[in-house]
Design an enzyme around this catalytic site. Structure first.
Site, PDB file in Angstrom:
ATOM      1  N   HIS A 148      46.895  24.211  35.743  1.00  0.00           N
ATOM      2  CA  HIS A 148      47.533  23.246  36.674  1.00  0.00           C
ATOM      3  C   HIS A 148      48.932  22.840  36.203  1.00  0.00           C
ATOM      4  CE1 HIS A 148      44.400  22.713  39.626  1.00  0.00           C
ATOM      5  NE2 HIS A 148      43.519  22.571  38.675  1.00  0.00           N
ATOM      6  N   ASP A 173      41.811  21.985  32.554  1.00  0.00           N
ATOM      7  CA  ASP A 173      40.834  22.495  33.514  1.00  0.00           C
ATOM      8  C   ASP A 173      41.406  23.670  34.289  1.00  0.00           C
ATOM      9  OD1 ASP A 173      42.635  20.557  34.629  1.00  0.00           O
ATOM     10  OD2 ASP A 173      41.459  20.543  36.478  1.00  0.00           O
ATOM     11  N   GLU A 174      40.502  24.481  34.847  1.00  0.00           N
ATOM     12  CA  GLU A 174      40.860  25.563  35.768  1.00  0.00           C
ATOM     13  C   GLU A 174      42.060  26.376  35.277  1.00  0.00           C
ATOM     14  OE1 GLU A 174      41.134  23.269  39.428  1.00  0.00           O
ATOM     15  OE2 GLU A 174      38.985  23.489  39.776  1.00  0.00           O
ATOM     16  N   VAL A 175      41.911  26.922  34.079  1.00  0.00           N
ATOM     17  CA  VAL A 175      42.991  27.747  33.503  1.00  0.00           C
ATOM     18  C   VAL A 175      42.837  29.155  34.079  1.00  0.00           C
ATOM     19  CG1 VAL A 175      44.164  28.427  31.368  1.00  0.00           C
ATOM     20  CG2 VAL A 175      42.844  26.301  31.433  1.00  0.00           C
TER      21      VAL A 175
END
Length: 486
Positions: free
Chosen positions: A99, A155-157
């Site tokens: 992100h 998060d959400e790499v």
């Protein structure tokens, strides 16, 4: 901590209850925060997690990260002061791995992307990547002296391991994507611990979930961070959560956090908050808390997402999500949503009934921003449908002024008298409401947010009515006979 707050915390398994402010979309003006912080406090929150993104006043070589209306350093100090007045602990959040769109979208920093085409993930191999993240952390911490926690995201790499350098690195034994992830997390967290010894890094847990216990415990990450287990669903896998908590504890993490959602988790372009979904999410998290050892969960973060990512549309605005937040905080305090808890929520909000259909302009409550909720509800439930009813279901429009007629500017003159007054009345009504909404939004938000919300949710329907009226006007003019059939 006041005795009132001790009382409030006494019955809740979550001693820390943080409201998340996601500033990557529709950041509120500080004057609105001054109105809403006392309500957060009254409802049972004792902290705020502030995800600044591009609203932080980055300086020097990071100045390019600032949004047009970024808070000034004095506004940040004012926010912290307001939080202190309302006994809300502030935890800043800085994304440091995934992100990272607000950073890596800039041409000057695009060379630090993991995958050249995608600006979301940082390349963990480059020393410059770590230097960038350290500089961001240092600037944020400078304006948050004494913060007990700093959330470093992670998060959400997405696409990690797909960059050219990563591909080559992963071909060497025993390198793995998990190792690549953990080593960057460790580097970021080590910087925080070394530079700010009284500050503990928090980290979203999704990238850790699938890493085996022995690999987690073999890294230094469990000694450095407190993971935040997030799940925004209405039906949590309670057994799975208990197993995950157990794995993290065995891996060496001393404290864990939970993260629920009070808005921004049920649809990328959601405009009204489905309270029932978020109520169930919090009731389920209470069940999780009841099934794990008492000294496991330090607190819960009630997330309120404003965009799914830096480039997506806005989801529910903060004032629209306040009734849901009130329900969720009170449920965490009282353990259920019995009639007396519902009555407390209605009293806090100044509304007669929580049922969604009661949010009309005249009875939408007395909480800060309640007028925005009332007007947004009108727009979301009725604007598009009322325009559709005229354009697609009205017998005069569909029968005598179809797209075929409109293109050729054909109409029986008597039909203009059936269609035009309706269209003018509808346009006048919605234009007046749009003006009212614009004024209400301007009190709380910056001009770019007001423009974006109206352009996404109001203007398309008004343009459809204006186009109909324009076509009617042209069709009403006497035709010059060309000697051909229509």
């Amino acid at each position: 901590m006041t005795s009132k707050n001790s009382e409030m915390s006494g019955s809740s398994p979550f001693k820390m209850r943080l409201v998340h402010l996601d500033l990557k979309g529709a950041p509120p003006k500080v004057c609105y925060l001054s109105e809403i912080f006392p309500l957060f406090r009254a409802l049972g929150a004792n902290g705020v997690l502030i995800e600044y993104e591009d609203m932080f006043p980055y300086e020097g070589h990071l100045r390019l990260l600032r949004a047009k209306h970024a808070y000034s350093p004095s506004e940040i100090k004012e926010i912290l002061h307001l939080a202190t007045l309302n006994e809300l602990e502030v935890i800043p959040l800085v994304q440091t791995f995934g992100h990272m769109e607000f950073v890596l979208k800039h041409e000057a920093l695009a060379h630090l992307r993991e995958v050249a085409h995608f600006p979301n993930t940082l390349n963990p191999h480059k020393e410059e990547s770590l230097a960038l993240v350290r500089a961001m952390i240092d600037q944020v911490m400078e304006l948050h002296p004494g913060a007990r926690w700093l959330h470093v995201g992670c998060d959400e790499v997405y696409y990690l391991g797909e960059g050219e350098t990563s591909r080559q690195w992963l071909q060497q034994e025993p390198n793995s994507k998990a190792e690549l992830c953990l080593s960057h997390m460790e580097a970021v967290a080590s910087h925080v611990r070394a530079r700010y010894p009284t500050t503990t890094p928090l980290m979203w847990d999704d990238m850790l979930r699938d890493i085996p216990e022995d690999q987690l415990s073999g890294s230094r990450v469990p000694q450095l961070v407190e993971p935040v287990l997030w799940d925004y669903g209405a039906d949590l896998d309670l057994h799975g959560k208990a197993l995950l908590v157990e794995k993290y504890r065995k891996s060496g993490f001393s404290w864990l956090w939970a993260a629920s959602a009070f808005k921004g988790a049920t649809g990328v372009n959601q405009s009204l908050t489905p309270i029932e979904h978020h109520l169930r999410n919090h009731l389920q998290w209470l069940q999780v808390a009841g099934s794990v050892p008492a000294d496991t969960l330090r607190g819960i973060i009630l997330t309120g997402w404003q965009r799914y990512d830096h480039f997506s549309v806005l989801c529910e605005l903060l004032p629209v999500g306040i009734p849901s937040l009130a329900v969720c905080l009170q449920v965490l305090l009282h353990g259920d949503f019995a009639e007396n808890v519902k009555a407390r929520v209605e009293n806090f909000l100044g509304i007669s009934s929580l049922e969604e259909m009661s949010f009309r302009s005249e009875g939408a409550g007395s909480f800060p921003g309640s007028n925005i909720l009332a007007l947004v509800t009108q727009v979301s439930l009725h604007l598009c449908s009322s325009v559709d009813a005229l354009l697609e279901r009205d017998r005069y429009v569909t029968g005598w002024f179809s797209p075929y007629h409109r293109r050729r500017k054909l109409i029986h003159p008597v039909m203009i008298e059936h269609i035009q007054p309706q269209a003018l009345s509808l346009l006048a009504r919605w234009s007046a409401l749009a003006g009212e909404l614009e004024a209400a939004l301007q009190r709380v938000f910056y001009p770019d947010t007001v423009e974006e919300w109206l352009e996404e949710n109001v203007h398309p329907s008004l343009r459809r009515l204006q186009a109909l009226l324009q076509d009617l006007g042209e069709a009403a003019r006497p035709r010059q006979d060309s000697g051909q059939d229509p």
